[in-house]
Design an enzyme around this catalytic site. Sequence first.
Site, short mmCIF file in Angstrom:
data_model
loop_
_atom_site.label_atom_id
_atom_site.label_comp_id
_atom_site.label_asym_id
_atom_site.label_seq_id
_atom_site.Cartn_x
_atom_site.Cartn_y
_atom_site.Cartn_z
N HIS A 22 4.39 -13.75 -75.30
CA HIS A 22 3.50 -12.82 -74.60
C HIS A 22 3.98 -12.67 -73.15
O HIS A 22 4.46 -13.63 -72.55
CB HIS A 22 2.06 -13.32 -74.65
CG HIS A 22 1.09 -12.28 -74.14
ND1 HIS A 22 0.86 -12.10 -72.81
CD2 HIS A 22 0.34 -11.36 -74.79
CE1 HIS A 22 -0.01 -11.10 -72.66
NE2 HIS A 22 -0.34 -10.65 -73.84
N GLU A 78 3.94 -4.66 -76.46
CA GLU A 78 2.91 -4.61 -75.43
C GLU A 78 3.56 -4.31 -74.08
O GLU A 78 4.07 -5.23 -73.42
CB GLU A 78 2.17 -5.95 -75.33
CG GLU A 78 1.54 -6.42 -76.63
CD GLU A 78 0.41 -7.41 -76.38
OE1 GLU A 78 -0.59 -7.31 -77.08
OE2 GLU A 78 0.53 -8.25 -75.47
#
Length: 255
Positions: A98, A170
């Site tokens: 992430h 993302e």
Amino acid sequence: MGPLWIGTSWKMNKGLAEARRYARGLHDHLGKTGLSGVQPFIIPSFTALAATRDELGAESPVLLGVQNAHWDDHGAWTGEVSVPQAKDAGAQLVEIGHSERREHFGETVATTRLKVAAALAHGLVPLLCIGESAEVNQAGESAPFILQQAAGALDGLTPEQLGRVLIAYEPIWAIGENGRPATVEELREPFAALGREYGGRTSGLLYGGSVNLDNAEDLLGIDHVTGLFVGRAAWELPGYLRLLQMAAAHPKAGA
Ligand code: 13P
């Protein structure tokens, strides 16, 4: 096509009581059958993982994950949690790379590669997160940048191994309170690139970053998108349930 993957990371939120309440409510709504064509997943903090698993029950359709795991099975790695430990506590999925971990905790392409391999070796689903900064995006380099991040973590996997991987795109500039939601137009090219390279060869290609109840349906409609990875909009159960229902009603869920 497989199911639409609709999941949330709680990031560094929720104590045990809140996690239990959320999981109990989710269990009451989904039961053992869940929603046709939709694969839900929840990624709590390590501390809330086992409690969340207990509330959901053994036959829950909801998969559980961890937000990070170490590549080694055990040893002198103070403060870390291994894939076997995560599995033991109920994880079926490992989030890897992430942007918050890349930015603040030294995650690199090399460590994402090690972690993908560790997750696969223990039969867990790696959820590899990739995404570019605003600067890279403004330079028009988004697609090559994210393909490089993905290749760095995934090149060399067998087709069977790659088939167990989830990729979440993302864009960093679209994540969180300071993020600007990406438009459908902005996402077409990156997903076309991901689709050419990974479409049909992984378990799914997810989009994440400021997903909400207003844009979720359109985001799911983008070519090659087969799921959503959601933060804030799913941290309260009603929001997550509405996203799940929206996905279940989407034409792609029946495809
Ligand atoms: P937000 O949906 O809050 O922007 O977070 C997205 C995310 O980082 C999911 O991992």
